[in-house]
Scaffold this motif. Structure first.
Motif, mmCIF file in Angstrom:
data_model
loop_
_atom_site.group_PDB
_atom_site.id
_atom_site.type_symbol
_atom_site.label_atom_id
_atom_site.label_comp_id
_atom_site.label_asym_id
_atom_site.label_seq_id
_atom_site.Cartn_x
_atom_site.Cartn_y
_atom_site.Cartn_z
ATOM 1 N N PRO A 29 0.828 -1.212 0.000
ATOM 2 C CA PRO A 29 0.000 0.000 0.000
ATOM 3 C C PRO A 29 0.864 1.265 0.000
ATOM 4 O O PRO A 29 1.888 1.335 0.685
ATOM 5 N N LEU A 30 0.429 2.261 -0.777
ATOM 6 C CA LEU A 30 1.182 3.507 -0.877
ATOM 7 C C LEU A 30 0.733 4.509 0.180
ATOM 8 O O LEU A 30 -0.453 4.554 0.541
ATOM 9 N N PRO A 31 1.627 5.366 0.665
ATOM 10 C CA PRO A 31 1.225 6.473 1.543
ATOM 11 C C PRO A 31 0.269 7.408 0.808
ATOM 12 O O PRO A 31 0.274 7.493 -0.427
ATOM 13 N N ALA A 32 -0.544 8.138 1.544
ATOM 14 C CA ALA A 32 -1.585 8.984 0.951
ATOM 15 C C ALA A 32 -1.016 10.021 -0.021
ATOM 16 O O ALA A 32 -1.580 10.251 -1.101
ATOM 17 N N VAL A 33 0.088 10.650 0.356
ATOM 18 C CA VAL A 33 0.665 11.685 -0.512
ATOM 19 C C VAL A 33 1.109 11.084 -1.837
ATOM 20 O O VAL A 33 0.854 11.645 -2.919
ATOM 21 N N GLN A 34 1.773 9.942 -1.776
ATOM 22 C CA GLN A 34 2.222 9.294 -3.008
ATOM 23 C C GLN A 34 1.039 8.822 -3.846
ATOM 24 O O GLN A 34 1.073 8.870 -5.074
ATOM 25 N N GLN A 35 -0.020 8.395 -3.187
ATOM 26 C CA GLN A 35 -1.239 8.019 -3.906
ATOM 27 C C GLN A 35 -1.765 9.195 -4.720
ATOM 28 O O GLN A 35 -2.106 9.049 -5.888
ATOM 29 N N ARG A 36 -1.840 10.356 -4.096
ATOM 30 C CA ARG A 36 -2.378 11.540 -4.785
ATOM 31 C C ARG A 36 -1.503 11.925 -5.974
ATOM 32 O O ARG A 36 -2.014 12.272 -7.049
ATOM 33 N N LEU A 37 -0.186 11.868 -5.792
ATOM 34 C CA LEU A 37 0.714 12.219 -6.884
ATOM 35 C C LEU A 37 0.565 11.250 -8.054
ATOM 36 O O LEU A 37 0.514 11.672 -9.224
ATOM 37 N N GLN A 38 0.484 9.954 -7.760
ATOM 38 C CA GLN A 38 0.362 8.972 -8.834
ATOM 39 C C GLN A 38 -0.987 9.071 -9.532
ATOM 40 O O GLN A 38 -1.082 8.889 -10.744
#
Length: 364
Positions: free
Chosen positions: A331-340
């Motif tokens: 699972p990705l951290p929230a910030v990295q999720q938003r960027l991707q």
């Protein structure tokens, strides 16, 4: 840039799919279909995008279409005593250059020379609107700002159809020697981290079942000096080359035994962690590569337990083979999720490409 009927047909197919919001599954050689999340969408065959477009051995640059078999590219480079230094896994003769970049996987030399993205100079892609876009170039100094061409490495086809790439290549090292040491995993990790801080031509390492195997590669004098310094038992070249080749393509004994365990309910995990991390204390068999930075684990331990151990070792864990109901990727951290998600929306606004392959990229 690729300019031909095959590329136009691919762009037309993408435009039609986007207009109908019909998902596409990008298909090359199919050798990495096991990797990542579910295969979904109508197949789009990319093998017609094939051939070496340009090769300048003196400049250490090759431009090649994505559907080109990886074996064909490696053979052409070998004729000029050059190679892809990151040793991409092939997993079979059908493996393609586009799949190599999209998967972003590197072999035994990864810790010494870098990964796929470090050798991508430029790329031509078809985005989710069916537009043909070019990024980067054929020299390192052309890269400025956000380097989209390198972002393609490991993107699993989420950003677009990779039509063509320009890659940096390197000469094959003249000196090469493989050594064996008998020791447990703790001592192997300690030695590998000590050696990493010394001026040694160490290009690959692997520990499994009480044996540490290391490869020295570089100038013949440097390899000979390192061999005298380290000791160990030299492995005959033919046997050594076969070992590294089978490890690269996951055909050696560890992976064969892993396949049997998976049939009995275990998972094969790929843990990317800090090279200085101690032995990961989980039940199951382990193989260590990349100077300690890559740990393969065959285990029936709960996924949450494995992933917690990977985080404690400053890394992450991927289900390589076996039950992926827990999610293939960490699972990705929230910030990295938003960027991707933002990057995905910019390149593929209708979500046409390879839905589900990156199963840790949650929907907005």
């Amino acid at each position: 840039m690729v300019e031909d009927i095959a590329l136009q047909q691919v762009a037309d197919a993408v435009r039609q799919a986007a207009g109908r919001r019909r998902p596409l599954r990008l298909v090359g050689g199919g050798t990495k279909d096991f990797y990542g999340g579910a295969l979904q969408g109508e197949p789009l065959d990319l093998k017609p995008l094939a051939g070496i477009s340009a090769y300048e051995p003196s400049e250490l640059v090759v431009t090649v279409r994505a559907g080109t078999p990886l074996a064909e590219l490696e053979a052409a480079l070998a004729e000029k005593s050059q190679c892809l230094p990151f040793e991409p896994p092939r997993f079979g003769p059908a493996s393609t250059v586009g799949g190599m970049v999209a998967a972003g996987l590197a072999g035994p030399a990864r810790a010494a020379v870098g990964g796929v993205r470090d050798y991508v100079l430029g790329a031509t892609i078809v985005n989710g609107r069916g537009e043909v876009l070019c990024f980067g170039g054929q020299v390192m100094k052309n890269v400025a700002g956000y380097d989209v061409s390198r972002a393609l490495a490991g993107s699993m086809g989420q950003l677009g159809v990779i039509a063509e790439v320009s890659l940096k290549v390197l000469p094959i090292a003249p000196g090469r020697l493989t050594l064996r040491f008998d020791m447990d995993q703790g001592n192997a990790l300690r030695h590998l981290n000590e050696w990493a801080g010394q001026p040694l031509p160490l290009s690959a390492s692997a520990w499994w079942d009480g044996a540490l195997i290391v490869r020295l590669q570089g100038a013949e004098a440097a390899v000979a000096a390192a061999s005298r310094r380290l000791g160990g038992e030299p492995i005959p070249p033919e046997l050594a080359d076969r070992f590294w080749d089978e490890l690269r393509d996951q055909r050696d004994e560890f992976f064969r035994l892993a396949g049997q365990a998976i049939g009995e309910g275990a998972r094969l995990w790929r843990l990317s962690v800090a090279s200085t991390a101690p032995r990961i204390e989980l039940a199951g068999d382990q193989l260590v590569e990349w100077g300690g930075g890559l740990r393969w684990l065959v285990s029936d331990a709960p996924p949450a337990t494995v992933r917690a151990a990977a985080v404690e070792a400053l890394g992450h864990a991927t289900v390589w083979h076996g039950d992926k109901s827990c999610g293939a990727f960490h699972p990705l951290p929230a910030v990295q999720q938003r960027l991707q998600r933002a990057l995905k929306a910019a390149f593929d606004p209708e979500g046409v490409f390879n839905p589900g392959r990156l199963d840790n990229l949650a929907a907005a």
